[in-house]
Design a protein around this motif. Structure first.
Motif, PDB file in Angstrom:
ATOM      1  N   CYS A 207       0.826  -1.198   0.000  1.00  0.00           N
ATOM      2  CA  CYS A 207       0.000   0.000   0.000  1.00  0.00           C
ATOM      3  C   CYS A 207       0.869   1.260   0.000  1.00  0.00           C
ATOM      4  CB  CYS A 207      -0.902   0.002   1.225  1.00  0.00           C
ATOM      5  SG  CYS A 207      -1.585  -1.639   1.642  1.00  0.00           S
ATOM      6  N   HIS A 208       0.523   2.208  -0.875  1.00  0.00           N
ATOM      7  CA  HIS A 208       1.313   3.431  -1.021  1.00  0.00           C
ATOM      8  C   HIS A 208       0.454   4.667  -0.790  1.00  0.00           C
ATOM      9  CE1 HIS A 208       3.112   6.711  -3.618  1.00  0.00           C
ATOM     10  NE2 HIS A 208       4.068   6.476  -2.734  1.00  0.00           N
ATOM     11  N   THR A 212      -2.529   3.499   1.639  1.00  0.00           N
ATOM     12  CA  THR A 212      -2.359   2.891   2.963  1.00  0.00           C
ATOM     13  C   THR A 212      -3.606   3.106   3.822  1.00  0.00           C
ATOM     14  OG1 THR A 212      -1.320   4.834   4.014  1.00  0.00           O
ATOM     15  CG2 THR A 212       0.129   3.308   2.849  1.00  0.00           C
ATOM     16  N   CYS A 215      -6.016   0.440   2.661  1.00  0.00           N
ATOM     17  CA  CYS A 215      -5.649  -0.857   3.254  1.00  0.00           C
ATOM     18  C   CYS A 215      -6.035  -0.908   4.730  1.00  0.00           C
ATOM     19  CB  CYS A 215      -4.153  -1.098   3.096  1.00  0.00           C
ATOM     20  SG  CYS A 215      -3.643  -1.457   1.391  1.00  0.00           S
ATOM     21  N   ILE A 235       0.960  -6.902   5.485  1.00  0.00           N
ATOM     22  CA  ILE A 235       0.544  -5.593   4.995  1.00  0.00           C
ATOM     23  C   ILE A 235       1.771  -4.693   5.018  1.00  0.00           C
ATOM     24  CG2 ILE A 235      -1.025  -3.640   5.331  1.00  0.00           C
ATOM     25  CD1 ILE A 235      -2.649  -5.613   7.164  1.00  0.00           C
ATOM     26  N   ALA A 237       3.044  -0.686   4.356  1.00  0.00           N
ATOM     27  CA  ALA A 237       2.665   0.708   4.160  1.00  0.00           C
ATOM     28  C   ALA A 237       3.913   1.522   3.846  1.00  0.00           C
ATOM     29  CB  ALA A 237       1.987   1.256   5.415  1.00  0.00           C
ATOM     30  N   SER A 240       3.263   6.664   3.946  1.00  0.00           N
ATOM     31  CA  SER A 240       1.910   6.716   4.495  1.00  0.00           C
ATOM     32  C   SER A 240       1.636   8.006   5.260  1.00  0.00           C
ATOM     33  CB  SER A 240       1.677   5.527   5.434  1.00  0.00           C
ATOM     34  OG  SER A 240       0.389   5.600   6.014  1.00  0.00           O
ATOM     35  N   MET A 243      -2.709   5.253   8.494  1.00  0.00           N
ATOM     36  CA  MET A 243      -3.560   4.202   7.945  1.00  0.00           C
ATOM     37  C   MET A 243      -4.990   4.264   8.476  1.00  0.00           C
ATOM     38  SD  MET A 243      -0.970   0.908   7.918  1.00  0.00           S
ATOM     39  CE  MET A 243      -2.092  -0.066   6.885  1.00  0.00           C
ATOM     40  N   ALA A 259       6.278  -1.093   7.688  1.00  0.00           N
ATOM     41  CA  ALA A 259       6.174   0.311   7.314  1.00  0.00           C
ATOM     42  C   ALA A 259       7.555   0.853   6.979  1.00  0.00           C
ATOM     43  CB  ALA A 259       5.539   1.124   8.441  1.00  0.00           C
ATOM     44  N   PRO A 288       2.646   5.311  10.763  1.00  0.00           N
ATOM     45  CA  PRO A 288       2.996   3.881  10.790  1.00  0.00           C
ATOM     46  C   PRO A 288       4.468   3.586  11.049  1.00  0.00           C
ATOM     47  CG  PRO A 288       1.492   4.322   8.996  1.00  0.00           C
ATOM     48  CD  PRO A 288       1.924   5.667   9.527  1.00  0.00           C
TER      49      PRO A 288
END
Length: 333
Positions: A207-208, A212, A215, A235, A237, A240, A243, A259, A288
């Motif tokens: 996730c970017h 994030t 997500c 997961i 990130a 981020s 989140m 992260a 994160p």
């Protein structure tokens, strides 16, 4: 107290308003008059080929429609998406568009990664947003290539997931959780579909930026059972703004949460806080990469906000290791 909360909300809005440099204009009238696919078969291993073929047909017809209506920019982008060999699990050309591209053999993969992009991602930036590797499709390609370089005998599939309407940088939506909440529901649906296609492969969410937040919404404890998440392996990130979670322990399943943030990523200057105002939540909570969040941090190198999937970079190397399940080999920041 009330004045202080308002000031905090405005600070979040102003800082987050600079999130990702916008490189695309709004899609034209052609995007609002595009053909759509007839009803597609349910997502299963034995229907993938049919779905890929049907979506390719929609992309080709959409390109022709865009050219007829004089929207040459959208038509040119659609022509790229229609290139031979590309596989789209789902596609919708209307407005900014939705597209879910699959790289690799999803049904027989040993490892699956879903790349969830941030703001300003549309059909027009699906393949390139400043650079190719900064886009959702380009990043998916460089990630899969690095995974293959590190583990050539591992069968991998990477999903470039534009399955939600990403906010524009210069919009109110980019500082609120509304788009992420809607996107999180769609991401959970995808997880259920992936399980039907390949029940054995572990899935990593990559996730970017604003992705994030999407997500984070997808993995929060739902009212219904968390069955679609039972193949979730981890997961990640990167870049981020938060989140939407207080800590990694807020997620519905116990999996590694990673992260990372590049040394030159301006997202570090965004206030990592959250303010509830009537009808909205502004900001996305705990950073994160902070110790209090409880994620496993990794070295994301010296790059900026759009450099996490840059070929040859330390961030990409570590992201590939995480995606392959080799967390023990990741270098830590």
């Amino acid at each position: 107290m009330r004045a202080s909360r308002v000031r905090r909300a405005l600070a979040v809005a102003v800082a987050a308003g600079a999130m990702v440099l916008s490189v695309t204009a709004a899609s034209g009238s052609a995007a609002r008059s595009m053909p759509t696919a007839s009803r597609l078969p349910a997502v299963r291993a034995d229907t993938l080929a049919a779905r890929y073929a049907a979506d390719h047909d929609v992309i080709v017809r959409s390109e022709r429609a865009a050219r007829r209506m004089g929207d040459t920019s959208r038509a040119d982008h659609l022509a790229g998406l229609a290139a031979s060999g590309r596989q789209f699990l789902s596609f919708d050309p209307r407005d900014d568009g939705l597209a879910v591209e699959v790289l690799g053999d999803l049904a027989h993969a040993d490892r699956v990664v879903v790349l969830v992009p941030g703001s300003d991602t549309t059909l027009d930036t699906f393949d390139e947003i400043g650079t190719r590797y900064a886009s959702v499709a380009g990043g998916a390609r460089t990630l899969r290539a690095e995974m293959h370089r590190l583990a050539p005998d591992t069968k991998t599939a990477v999903v470039a997931w534009l399955g939600y309407h990403a906010p524009r940088t210069l919009s109110r939506d980019v500082v609120t959780t509304a788009r992420a909440t809607a996107g999180g529901s769609q991401l959970r649906l995808l997880m259920g579909q992936l399980k039907k296609v390949n029940a054995a492969a572990p899935v990593t969410l990559m996730c970017h930026s604003y992705g994030t937040v999407v997500c984070g919404s997808a993995v929060q404890p739902p009212a219904s059972p968390a069955a679609p998440l039972d193949r979730l392996a981890g997961i990640v990130a990167v870049g981020s703004p938060g989140m939407g979670l207080r800590s990694a322990s807020d997620i519905a399943v116990r999996v590694p949460v990673w992260a990372g943030r590049g040394a030159d990523d301006w997202i570090a200057g965004v206030p990592h806080t959250s303010v509830h105002v009537p009808g909205a939540t502004i900001g996305f909570g705990t950073d994160p990469v902070s110790r209090g969040f409880g994620a496993r941090t990794f070295d994301a190198g010296s790059g900026g906000h759009s450099d996490y999937f840059k070929p040859g970079g330390l961030a990409l190397h570590n992201l590939a290791l995480i995606s392959l399940g080799h967390g023990e080999a990741v270098s830590h920041g």
